[in-house]
Design a protein around this motif. Structure first.
Motif, PDB file in Angstrom:
ATOM      1  N   HIS A 168      15.825  12.373  -1.224  1.00 31.50           N
ATOM      2  CA  HIS A 168      15.048  12.083   0.032  1.00 31.50           C
ATOM      3  C   HIS A 168      13.885  13.222   0.389  1.00 31.50           C
ATOM      4  CE1 HIS A 168      14.064  10.301   3.646  1.00 31.50           C
ATOM      5  NE2 HIS A 168      14.254  11.612   4.402  1.00 31.50           N
ATOM      6  N   ASP A 169      14.419  14.645   0.126  1.00 34.16           N
ATOM      7  CA  ASP A 169      13.373  15.518   0.431  1.00 34.16           C
ATOM      8  C   ASP A 169      12.168  15.773  -0.508  1.00 34.16           C
ATOM      9  OD1 ASP A 169      15.022  16.579  -1.430  1.00 34.16           O
ATOM     10  OD2 ASP A 169      15.463  18.501  -0.815  1.00 34.16           O
ATOM     11  N   VAL A 170      12.408  15.268  -1.746  1.00 41.28           N
ATOM     12  CA  VAL A 170      11.448  14.997  -2.731  1.00 41.28           C
ATOM     13  C   VAL A 170      10.395  14.133  -2.386  1.00 41.28           C
ATOM     14  CG1 VAL A 170      11.068  14.911  -5.185  1.00 41.28           C
ATOM     15  CG2 VAL A 170      13.044  16.175  -4.631  1.00 41.28           C
ATOM     16  N   LEU A 171      10.863  12.885  -2.083  1.00 46.21           N
ATOM     17  CA  LEU A 171       9.894  11.804  -1.723  1.00 46.21           C
ATOM     18  C   LEU A 171      10.449  10.991  -0.619  1.00 46.21           C
ATOM     19  CD1 LEU A 171       8.717   9.941  -5.303  1.00 46.21           C
ATOM     20  CD2 LEU A 171       7.450  11.198  -3.338  1.00 46.21           C
ATOM     21  N   PRO A 172       9.996  11.396   0.577  1.00 40.34           N
ATOM     22  CA  PRO A 172      10.832  10.815   1.765  1.00 40.34           C
ATOM     23  C   PRO A 172      10.291   9.393   1.966  1.00 40.34           C
ATOM     24  CG  PRO A 172       9.804  12.862   2.327  1.00 40.34           C
ATOM     25  CD  PRO A 172       9.571  12.778   0.996  1.00 40.34           C
ATOM     26  N   GLY A 173      11.478   8.315   1.978  1.00 44.58           N
ATOM     27  CA  GLY A 173      10.897   7.059   2.378  1.00 44.58           C
ATOM     28  C   GLY A 173      10.769   6.302   1.087  1.00 44.58           C
ATOM     29  N   PHE A 174      10.949   6.700  -0.084  1.00 50.84           N
ATOM     30  CA  PHE A 174      10.527   5.987  -1.368  1.00 50.84           C
ATOM     31  C   PHE A 174      11.424   5.154  -1.520  1.00 50.84           C
ATOM     32  CE2 PHE A 174      11.181   5.441  -5.846  1.00 50.84           C
ATOM     33  CZ  PHE A 174       9.926   5.035  -6.307  1.00 50.84           C
ATOM     34  N   GLN A 175      12.544   5.167  -1.451  1.00 53.03           N
ATOM     35  CA  GLN A 175      13.717   4.170  -1.876  1.00 53.03           C
ATOM     36  C   GLN A 175      13.912   3.249  -0.845  1.00 53.03           C
ATOM     37  OE1 GLN A 175      17.725   5.888  -2.512  1.00 53.03           O
ATOM     38  NE2 GLN A 175      18.683   3.846  -2.774  1.00 53.03           N
ATOM     39  N   GLU A 176      13.561   3.359   0.303  1.00 58.17           N
ATOM     40  CA  GLU A 176      13.690   2.401   1.374  1.00 58.17           C
ATOM     41  C   GLU A 176      12.519   1.459   0.969  1.00 58.17           C
ATOM     42  OE1 GLU A 176      13.583   1.760   6.144  1.00 58.17           O
ATOM     43  OE2 GLU A 176      12.998   3.656   5.251  1.00 58.17           O
TER      44      GLU A 176
ATOM     45  N   LYS B 132       0.887  -1.245  -0.012  1.00 58.43           N
ATOM     46  CA  LYS B 132      -0.062  -0.032  -0.187  1.00 58.43           C
ATOM     47  C   LYS B 132       0.893   1.373  -0.182  1.00 58.43           C
ATOM     48  CE  LYS B 132      -4.083   2.084   2.117  1.00 58.43           C
ATOM     49  NZ  LYS B 132      -5.087   2.053   3.057  1.00 58.43           N
ATOM     50  N   GLN B 133       2.149   1.297   0.841  1.00 61.90           N
ATOM     51  CA  GLN B 133       2.925   2.151   0.661  1.00 61.90           C
ATOM     52  C   GLN B 133       3.484   2.685  -0.545  1.00 61.90           C
ATOM     53  OE1 GLN B 133       3.759   4.708   3.713  1.00 61.90           O
ATOM     54  NE2 GLN B 133       3.991   5.694   1.542  1.00 61.90           N
ATOM     55  N   LEU B 134       3.985   1.621  -1.180  1.00 63.20           N
ATOM     56  CA  LEU B 134       4.845   1.867  -2.419  1.00 63.20           C
ATOM     57  C   LEU B 134       3.693   2.237  -3.439  1.00 63.20           C
ATOM     58  CD1 LEU B 134       7.345   1.899  -3.887  1.00 63.20           C
ATOM     59  CD2 LEU B 134       7.269  -0.313  -4.508  1.00 63.20           C
ATOM     60  N   LEU B 135       2.732   1.572  -3.712  1.00 66.82           N
ATOM     61  CA  LEU B 135       1.603   2.024  -4.595  1.00 66.82           C
ATOM     62  C   LEU B 135       1.124   3.137  -4.344  1.00 66.82           C
ATOM     63  CD1 LEU B 135       0.115  -1.575  -5.612  1.00 66.82           C
ATOM     64  CD2 LEU B 135       2.001  -0.621  -6.262  1.00 66.82           C
ATOM     65  N   SER B 136       0.963   3.797  -3.230  1.00 64.41           N
ATOM     66  CA  SER B 136       0.714   5.247  -3.096  1.00 64.41           C
ATOM     67  C   SER B 136       1.908   6.109  -3.631  1.00 64.41           C
ATOM     68  CB  SER B 136       0.413   5.481  -1.393  1.00 64.41           C
ATOM     69  OG  SER B 136      -0.616   4.846  -0.980  1.00 64.41           O
TER      70      SER B 136
ATOM     71  N   TYR C 238       2.653  12.331   2.452  1.00 65.34           N
ATOM     72  CA  TYR C 238       3.265  11.209   1.838  1.00 65.34           C
ATOM     73  C   TYR C 238       2.689  10.037   2.416  1.00 65.34           C
ATOM     74  CZ  TYR C 238       6.264  14.290  -0.703  1.00 65.34           C
ATOM     75  OH  TYR C 238       6.721  15.421  -1.330  1.00 65.34           O
ATOM     76  N   ALA C 239       1.416  10.206   2.867  1.00 70.63           N
ATOM     77  CA  ALA C 239       0.865   9.061   3.906  1.00 70.63           C
ATOM     78  C   ALA C 239       0.136   8.020   2.952  1.00 70.63           C
ATOM     79  CB  ALA C 239      -0.161   9.610   4.885  1.00 70.63           C
ATOM     80  N   PRO C 240       0.065   6.706   3.319  1.00 69.42           N
ATOM     81  CA  PRO C 240      -0.599   5.847   2.165  1.00 69.42           C
ATOM     82  C   PRO C 240      -1.859   6.267   1.992  1.00 69.42           C
ATOM     83  CG  PRO C 240       0.406   4.798   4.157  1.00 69.42           C
ATOM     84  CD  PRO C 240       0.475   6.161   4.426  1.00 69.42           C
ATOM     85  N   LEU C 241      -2.241   6.485   0.503  1.00 68.23           N
ATOM     86  CA  LEU C 241      -3.685   6.958   0.117  1.00 68.23           C
ATOM     87  C   LEU C 241      -4.836   6.231   0.174  1.00 68.23           C
ATOM     88  CD1 LEU C 241      -2.129   8.334  -3.222  1.00 68.23           C
ATOM     89  CD2 LEU C 241      -2.927   9.524  -1.198  1.00 68.23           C
ATOM     90  N   PRO C 242      -5.866   6.352   0.509  1.00 71.66           N
ATOM     91  CA  PRO C 242      -7.134   5.589   0.755  1.00 71.66           C
ATOM     92  C   PRO C 242      -7.371   4.873  -0.681  1.00 71.66           C
ATOM     93  CG  PRO C 242      -7.565   7.621   1.387  1.00 71.66           C
ATOM     94  CD  PRO C 242      -6.291   7.795   0.880  1.00 71.66           C
ATOM     95  N   GLU C 243      -7.640   3.477  -0.692  1.00 70.18           N
ATOM     96  CA  GLU C 243      -7.729   2.597  -1.664  1.00 70.18           C
ATOM     97  C   GLU C 243      -9.241   2.091  -2.068  1.00 70.18           C
ATOM     98  OE1 GLU C 243      -5.683  -1.555  -3.324  1.00 70.18           O
ATOM     99  OE2 GLU C 243      -5.396  -0.941  -1.258  1.00 70.18           O
ATOM    100  N   LEU C 244      -9.778   2.139  -3.295  1.00 68.10           N
ATOM    101  CA  LEU C 244     -10.896   1.979  -3.597  1.00 68.10           C
ATOM    102  C   LEU C 244     -10.897   0.454  -3.467  1.00 68.10           C
ATOM    103  CD1 LEU C 244     -11.580   4.107  -6.906  1.00 68.10           C
ATOM    104  CD2 LEU C 244     -12.287   4.522  -4.540  1.00 68.10           C
ATOM    105  N   GLU C 245     -12.194  -0.183  -3.140  1.00 60.45           N
ATOM    106  CA  GLU C 245     -12.223  -1.646  -3.027  1.00 60.45           C
ATOM    107  C   GLU C 245     -12.273  -2.317  -4.151  1.00 60.45           C
ATOM    108  OE1 GLU C 245     -12.263  -3.545  -0.418  1.00 60.45           O
ATOM    109  OE2 GLU C 245     -11.678  -1.649   0.714  1.00 60.45           O
ATOM    110  N   THR C 246     -12.817  -1.535  -5.365  1.00 65.62           N
ATOM    111  CA  THR C 246     -12.931  -2.120  -6.722  1.00 65.62           C
ATOM    112  C   THR C 246     -12.479  -1.299  -7.716  1.00 65.62           C
ATOM    113  OG1 THR C 246     -15.345  -1.631  -6.933  1.00 65.62           O
ATOM    114  CG2 THR C 246     -14.558  -3.973  -5.979  1.00 65.62           C
ATOM    115  N   ALA C 247     -12.126  -1.642  -8.838  1.00 67.58           N
ATOM    116  CA  ALA C 247     -11.990  -0.805 -10.122  1.00 67.58           C
ATOM    117  C   ALA C 247     -13.252  -0.089 -10.481  1.00 67.58           C
ATOM    118  CB  ALA C 247     -11.242  -1.640 -11.110  1.00 67.58           C
ATOM    119  N   PRO C 248     -13.019   1.091 -10.917  1.00 65.42           N
ATOM    120  CA  PRO C 248     -14.115   1.923 -11.332  1.00 65.42           C
ATOM    121  C   PRO C 248     -15.263   1.270 -12.804  1.00 65.42           C
ATOM    122  CG  PRO C 248     -12.250   3.160 -11.760  1.00 65.42           C
ATOM    123  CD  PRO C 248     -11.652   1.904 -11.167  1.00 65.42           C
ATOM    124  N   ASP C 249     -14.296   0.595 -13.408  1.00 65.12           N
ATOM    125  CA  ASP C 249     -14.820  -0.453 -14.514  1.00 65.12           C
ATOM    126  C   ASP C 249     -14.355  -1.884 -14.337  1.00 65.12           C
ATOM    127  OD1 ASP C 249     -15.315  -1.416 -17.025  1.00 65.12           O
ATOM    128  OD2 ASP C 249     -14.352  -0.198 -18.295  1.00 65.12           O
TER     129      ASP C 249
END
Length: 349
Positions: free
Chosen positions: A131-139, A48-52, A245-256
């Motif tokens: 790191h200051d552009v996307l903190p935590g991304f590489q890790e 969830k974090q990386l896909l956000s 850069y918190a994890p984004l809310p995820e839809l349960e299903t695809a819109p289509d």
């Protein structure tokens, strides 16, 4: 209609996956996909974090994205958008990709550079956001990719057990060695942009086009690890620095419901494959088919986008990890992977 085959991680670790299961997953009449369940608890959080981060990355200012571009690698390292062509010859602006090598380090990387100096698409170092552009991304990226590679090693070990019994002159443990030791493995974080442009007009092709998001193709590595897709309403939850850069809310299903990953089965059927959020899928590539002398088949697949008017401001994010042999590893009696991959690229382009 064929269906994807599930296996438990513990069965892979214990070496108890039946040969019949591997044949059902990867054999001549299969979909070429196996889904691994029972993953470590951290997988769900990392996914969830990386896909956000995929949405955060794709929405960075153009000036920041430009710093991540790598034309010298033929756009196969760092950020890429609008560099590939779709089946009708148009440049693909429907998705953005971020490529990185999660294991590119150590003396074998030096060996690859020395032996194959002209293969920049494999040898160019990864380009990471500051790191200051996307903190935590590489890790986060490295943690999730290495978890996927570790799981791919177990799938490869199961394939080795099968091949040692069923493939003439098969070198024991070869596929596990290839997956475990490779510095050529590449990961691709994908962001499929929302299907409406800023002016409200649908982008992309018509609803009649099946593979508008990613045209039908074969992967040319061994095993491709895939997460389930994450759908994010970017209008309701803008992926900006203000969110921390918190994890984004995820839809349960695809819109289509018709959008997603599709596989061409051996019988000619087209099957939509859904990956549970707490599982990983592994699909076969052309190198695996050659290494196993056709016992396991590469899988033709494509990604279908949302039909015009059904996508709204919903983006689709996913991750693919391509476990590829080192450039000098032999895929058959005559070709190393460098030669094999070059032939495939020339054939496809």
């Amino acid at each position: 209609m064929a269906a994807p085959i599930f296996v438990d991680l513990e069965a892979l670790r214990a070496g108890t996956v039946p040969f019949s299961t591997l044949e059902d997953a990867f054999g001549p009449s299969s979909l070429g996909v196996i889904i691994v369940r029972g993953l470590p608890a951290e997988f769900v959080t990392l996914r969830k974090q990386l896909l956000s981060y995929s949405s955060y990355l794709a929405n960075l200012p153009e000036s920041e994205l430009a710093k991540l571009e790598s034309p010298e690698s033929k756009w196969l390292v760092g950020w890429s958008c609008g560099k590939e062509t779709l089946k009708d010859g148009r440049y693909d602006t429907l998705k953005g990709s971020y490529y990185a090598n999660p294991v590119q380090s150590g003396p074998m990387t030096k060996t690859a550079l020395e032996k194959y100096p002209n293969l920049s698409e494999y040898n160019t170092p990864s380009v990471w956001p500051e790191h200051d552009v996307l903190p935590g991304f590489q890790e986060t990226f490295l943690k999730l990719c290495n978890l996927i590679i570790d799981t791919a090693v177990l799938v490869a070990r199961a394939c080795d057990r099968y091949a040692e019994k069923n493939v003439e002159d098969y070198e024991p443990g070869y596929l596990e060695h290839v997956v475990k030791s490779s510095v050529s493995t590449k990961a691709r974080l994908l962001h499929y942009f929302p299907s409406l442009e800023a002016n409200g007009q649908p982008q992309g092709e018509t609803a009649d086009s099946e593979d508008d998001w990613c045209a039908t193709h074969l992967d040319h590595g061994c095993l491709t690890g895939l997460t389930s897709a994450m759908f994010v309403d970017e209008a309701a939850h803008p992926p900006t620095r203000q969110s921390g850069y918190a994890p984004l809310p995820e839809l349960e299903t695809a819109p289509d419901p018709k959008a997603g990953l599709y596989i061409h089965s051996r019988s000619g059927e087209v099957t939509k494959v859904s990956i549970p959020k707490d599982c990983l899928a592994f699909q076969t590539g052309e190198a695996l088919e050659v290494i196993t002398k056709g016992k396991f088949k590469a899988v033709p697949h494509f990604v279908r986008g949302a039909a015009p008017g059904k996508g709204g401001k919903v983006a689709r994010n996913t991750l693919a990890v391509f476990t590829q042999p080192n450039l000098w590893e032999m895929v058959d009696d005559k070709r190393d992977f460098a030669t094999f991959a070059k032939e495939i690229v020339e054939r496809n382009h």
